[in-house]
Design a protein around this motif. Structure first.
Motif, mmCIF file in Angstrom:
data_model
loop_
_atom_site.group_PDB
_atom_site.id
_atom_site.type_symbol
_atom_site.label_atom_id
_atom_site.label_comp_id
_atom_site.label_asym_id
_atom_site.label_seq_id
_atom_site.Cartn_x
_atom_site.Cartn_y
_atom_site.Cartn_z
ATOM 1 N N UNK A 93 0.853 -1.189 0.000
ATOM 2 C CA UNK A 93 0.000 0.000 0.000
ATOM 3 C C UNK A 93 0.888 1.237 0.000
ATOM 4 N N UNK A 94 0.315 2.399 0.230
ATOM 5 C CA UNK A 94 1.108 3.634 0.156
ATOM 6 C C UNK A 94 2.218 3.663 1.205
ATOM 7 N N UNK A 95 1.949 3.150 2.386
ATOM 8 C CA UNK A 95 2.964 3.168 3.438
ATOM 9 C C UNK A 95 4.141 2.273 3.084
ATOM 10 N N UNK A 96 3.841 1.021 2.706
ATOM 11 C CA UNK A 96 4.909 0.087 2.354
ATOM 12 C C UNK A 96 5.668 0.572 1.123
ATOM 13 N N UNK A 218 7.051 -4.705 4.253
ATOM 14 C CA UNK A 218 6.856 -4.479 2.816
ATOM 15 C C UNK A 218 5.830 -5.473 2.292
ATOM 16 N N UNK A 219 5.310 -5.201 1.093
ATOM 17 C CA UNK A 219 4.325 -6.098 0.516
ATOM 18 C C UNK A 219 3.036 -6.137 1.324
ATOM 19 N N UNK A 220 2.286 -7.230 1.186
ATOM 20 C CA UNK A 220 1.031 -7.382 1.920
ATOM 21 C C UNK A 220 1.261 -7.338 3.424
ATOM 22 N N UNK A 221 2.357 -7.944 3.883
ATOM 23 C CA UNK A 221 2.637 -8.012 5.325
ATOM 24 C C UNK A 221 2.780 -6.620 5.935
ATOM 25 N N UNK A 222 3.410 -5.744 5.188
ATOM 26 C CA UNK A 222 3.686 -4.420 5.738
ATOM 27 C C UNK A 222 2.668 -3.366 5.351
ATOM 28 N N UNK A 223 1.506 -3.798 4.855
ATOM 29 C CA UNK A 223 0.488 -2.847 4.389
ATOM 30 C C UNK A 223 -0.729 -2.849 5.301
ATOM 31 N N UNK A 224 -0.874 -1.828 6.135
ATOM 32 C CA UNK A 224 -2.032 -1.758 7.023
ATOM 33 C C UNK A 224 -3.339 -1.464 6.297
ATOM 34 N N UNK A 225 -3.257 -0.934 5.078
ATOM 35 C CA UNK A 225 -4.468 -0.612 4.312
ATOM 36 C C UNK A 225 -4.949 -1.843 3.562
ATOM 37 N N UNK A 226 -6.207 -2.211 3.778
ATOM 38 C CA UNK A 226 -6.798 -3.351 3.086
ATOM 39 C C UNK A 226 -8.083 -2.908 2.379
ATOM 40 N N UNK A 227 -8.176 -3.210 1.095
ATOM 41 C CA UNK A 227 -9.385 -2.886 0.335
ATOM 42 C C UNK A 227 -10.348 -4.059 0.454
ATOM 43 N N UNK A 228 -11.501 -3.834 1.064
ATOM 44 C CA UNK A 228 -12.484 -4.895 1.262
ATOM 45 C C UNK A 228 -13.475 -5.007 0.117
ATOM 46 N N UNK A 229 -13.744 -3.884 -0.537
ATOM 47 C CA UNK A 229 -14.753 -3.909 -1.578
ATOM 48 C C UNK A 229 -14.554 -2.756 -2.542
#
Length: 270
Positions: A93-96, A218-229
């Motif tokens: 996400x933007x943070x990672x 980094x990647x999915x592990x380091x991304x607190x933002x999750x798009x649900x829909x």
């Protein structure tokens, strides 16, 4: 002076499709291009290099195919291109993304000014530039519409925020994000295109940057933002009614009801 320009290869947003189940953009559904705002950032860097002796390095994070975008940047005036690419970076996400790009900038070590577009057309957050500056612990100015003055120590810019324009001065090293009002990106010449085709694009992987990175961030592990829909709104069409001249009173009554319903017309009963 050493200038770093951040660019991203984005899908053609007029043709791209969305994977609603996974909550991601289906990047294979459309062609790609350089994010338009990033072309303004590159043009700003090249114009600076024409006034002050500078090296312009373009950095992009993405798949191997993004090398072509970096070669286009070289054709447009950049000196070199660096691709940050690794399967471990997928899903950032933007943070990672900011952490990874900041690590790449640390790796090249020598930089005075970092320039990025104000946002990307596929994300539209405007977060990555300022986040990179925060990770690097350097000053930053966003929404720059004009570079008023620059020398080897400072840059003075006009920043458009809400209804105001602010004149700001920043010491180097620092970062700015630019709007489309700052310039009109030049087109590459045929000669420069041919030269860029032979350019070598350096690739940095996770292993090259691991001294600056934590694999858990980094990647999915380091991304607190999750798009649900993901929801794509339907296109609203203008609607109209035609009343015959004999139905004038009916038309007036219906218009008054519509105005009342939408609180356009307030009736005072006193």
């Amino acid at each position: 002076m050493n200038i770093v320009v951040l660019i991203k290869q984005v899908p053609d947003m007029d043709k791209v499709k969305f994977d609603r189940e996974k909550g991601v953009v289906d990047r294979k559904s459309a062609g790609t291009e350089i994010n338009p705002f990033d072309l303004n950032a590159l043009e700003a860097a090249v114009q600076i290099s024409e006034k002050i002796d500078s090296k312009v390095t373009v950095i992009s994070m993405g798949p191997p195919s993004a090398k072509e975008a970096l070669k286009e940047c070289i054709a447009r005036g950049a000196n070199e291109g660096i691709l940050v690419s690794d399967a471990k970076f997928g899903g950032s996400d933007t943070k990672a993304t900011s952490v990874i790009l900041a690590a790449a900038i640390k790796k090249i070590s020598e930089y005075d000014l970092i320039i990025a577009g104000e946002k990307t057309v596929d994300g539209d957050t405007g977060q990555v530039g300022p986040e990179i500056a925060e990770v690097l612990n350097i000053p930053h100015v966003s929404y720059v519409s004009k570079i008023d003055n620059i020398d080897n120590k400072n840059i003075t810019v006009c920043s458009d925020i809400w209804d105001g324009t602010y004149l700001k001065q920043m010491k180097f090293p620092g970062l700015i994000t630019v709007t489309k009002d700052i310039n009109e990106p030049r087109l590459p010449s045929f000669k420069n295109k041919m030269k860029a085709r032979k350019a070598e694009i350096k690739v940095l992987t996770f292993d090259d940057l691991k001294e600056f990175l934590d694999e858990e961030k980094v990647g999915f592990k380091g991304s607190p933002t999750k798009v649900k829909k993901i929801e794509v709104p339907s296109v609203q069409q203008r609607q109209g009614r035609i009343f015959r001249e004999a139905d004038t009173q009916k038309a007036e009554d219906e218009l008054i009801n519509i105005f009342r319903k939408n609180k356009i017309l307030e009736v005072n009963n006193e």
